[in-house]
Design an enzyme around this catalytic site. Structure first.
Site, PDB file in Angstrom:
ATOM      1  N   SER A 171      32.824  34.718 -14.141  1.00 22.84           N
ATOM      2  CA  SER A 171      32.159  33.522 -14.636  1.00 22.84           C
ATOM      3  C   SER A 171      31.286  33.871 -15.834  1.00 22.84           C
ATOM      4  CB  SER A 171      31.298  32.897 -13.537  1.00 22.84           C
ATOM      5  OG  SER A 171      30.560  31.808 -14.059  1.00 22.84           O
ATOM      6  N   HIS A 210      36.340  32.146 -16.142  1.00 25.67           N
ATOM      7  CA  HIS A 210      35.775  30.905 -15.617  1.00 25.67           C
ATOM      8  C   HIS A 210      34.653  30.426 -16.529  1.00 25.67           C
ATOM      9  CE1 HIS A 210      35.045  28.016 -12.349  1.00 25.67           C
ATOM     10  NE2 HIS A 210      33.757  28.180 -12.615  1.00 25.67           N
ATOM     11  N   ASP A 231      31.816  27.524 -17.037  1.00 28.71           N
ATOM     12  CA  ASP A 231      31.039  26.456 -16.425  1.00 28.71           C
ATOM     13  C   ASP A 231      30.404  25.578 -17.495  1.00 28.71           C
ATOM     14  OD1 ASP A 231      31.293  26.982 -13.596  1.00 28.71           O
ATOM     15  OD2 ASP A 231      30.117  28.793 -13.945  1.00 28.71           O
ATOM     16  N   MET A 236      28.019  22.491 -18.138  1.00 28.33           N
ATOM     17  CA  MET A 236      26.977  21.710 -17.460  1.00 28.33           C
ATOM     18  C   MET A 236      26.252  20.824 -18.470  1.00 28.33           C
ATOM     19  SD  MET A 236      25.363  24.682 -15.037  1.00 28.33           S
ATOM     20  CE  MET A 236      26.397  25.935 -14.276  1.00 28.33           C
ATOM     21  N   HIS A 264      35.394  24.534 -15.755  1.00 29.00           N
ATOM     22  CA  HIS A 264      34.808  23.826 -14.617  1.00 29.00           C
ATOM     23  C   HIS A 264      33.786  22.833 -15.151  1.00 29.00           C
ATOM     24  CE1 HIS A 264      32.124  24.207 -10.751  1.00 29.00           C
ATOM     25  NE2 HIS A 264      32.631  22.996 -10.891  1.00 29.00           N
ATOM     26  N   MET A 306      31.018  20.435 -14.811  1.00 28.12           N
ATOM     27  CA  MET A 306      29.928  19.956 -13.965  1.00 28.12           C
ATOM     28  C   MET A 306      29.148  18.933 -14.779  1.00 28.12           C
ATOM     29  SD  MET A 306      28.674  23.370 -11.934  1.00 28.12           S
ATOM     30  CE  MET A 306      29.383  24.654 -12.963  1.00 28.12           C
ATOM     31  N   MET A 318      32.960  24.741  -3.943  1.00 30.92           N
ATOM     32  CA  MET A 318      31.700  25.376  -4.310  1.00 30.92           C
ATOM     33  C   MET A 318      31.063  26.006  -3.072  1.00 30.92           C
ATOM     34  SD  MET A 318      31.289  25.048  -7.563  1.00 30.92           S
ATOM     35  CE  MET A 318      29.590  25.663  -7.633  1.00 30.92           C
ATOM     36  N   ASP A 327      33.748  29.403  -5.507  1.00 33.51           N
ATOM     37  CA  ASP A 327      32.830  29.690  -6.607  1.00 33.51           C
ATOM     38  C   ASP A 327      31.390  29.696  -6.110  1.00 33.51           C
ATOM     39  OD1 ASP A 327      31.343  29.818  -8.928  1.00 33.51           O
ATOM     40  OD2 ASP A 327      32.124  27.976  -9.803  1.00 33.51           O
TER      41      ASP A 327
END
Length: 225
Positions: free
Chosen positions: A9, A34, A36, A38, A67, A69, A138, A173
């Protein structure tokens, strides 16, 4: 164990030396990166967006596992698909347009995934399972790295694997290390997102090899997608 992948990640990498860290995990044999995303609304943190991911795309051949979010992912999903990601996850808690989003992801020949928080019941995603390539479970509350693995999600993975339309891939994750990876794998997960465990270690390559040893029984052989 077939079809098992490690996905470092990027959230836990050193952003002052991002290219170096990416090259290190890639040369160590990590299959997937990965990412993320956000927005400060769906989760109480802000990371990076399409422009940063587009730049990263130019320096690595690893597959991108984006991913989202973010709130209202239907409004932004195409921005990330145009970059060339291979996997894209959105949260079922963030949208009422899951079918639309999955359809759009498939149009870009990208693997579609729905992510669920630790307290979200798997019944919320059952209507979409047949159209998914992956479910992201998650194992921490989304928003920040370095959290402790939540053991109760193991039952959720077991339940998912028993469902008739469960997709081939279940990704876990949060709080992944050698011990929790084994537990998640035994429950039925086959993609493991590891952030702090990998990037905060003194020897990133050695840490990835150890995790590969645990999951594959080998430290150098790469599993093909």
């Amino acid at each position: 164990m077939k079809d098992v992948y490690i996905a470092p990640s990027l959230l836990s990498a050193n952003f002052a030396h991002l290219q170096k860290d990416i090259e290190t995990v890639e040369s160590a044999g990590a299959e997937i990166l990965h990412l993320d995303v956000m927005d400060g609304n769906f989760v109480k943190n802000i990371t990076f967006g399409p422009c940063v991911i587009k730049c990263i795309r130019e320096i690595t051949k690893m597959q991108f596992d984006v991913h989202l979010m973010i709130d209202r992912p239907e409004e932004y999903v195409e921005d990330f698909l145009r970059i060339g990601c291979q996997w894209l996850s959105f949260h079922i808690e963030a949208t009422d347009c899951a079918h639309e989003i999955i359809k759009k992801i498939k149009q870009y020949n990208c693997k579609a995934a729905i992510a669920i928080k630790p307290n979200t019941d798997i019944s919320t995603i059952i209507p979409y399972l047949a159209d998914l390539d992956m479910v992201l479970v998650m194992s921490v509350e989304p928003g920040f790295g370095g959290q402790k693995f939540i053991e109760k999600i193991l039952k959720k993975i077991i339940e998912l694997r028993k469902l008739p339309n469960c997709p081939k891939y279940i990704e876990v994750d949060g709080g992944i290390n050698q011990e929790t990876a084994i537990k998640a794998a035994q429950a039925g997960a086959n993609i493991f997102v590891a952030g702090s465990y990998i990037f905060k270690s003194n020897q990133i390559s050695k840490t990835i090899h150890k995790l590969r040893d645990v999951l594959y029984g080998l430290s150098t052989k790469k599993s093909p997608l």
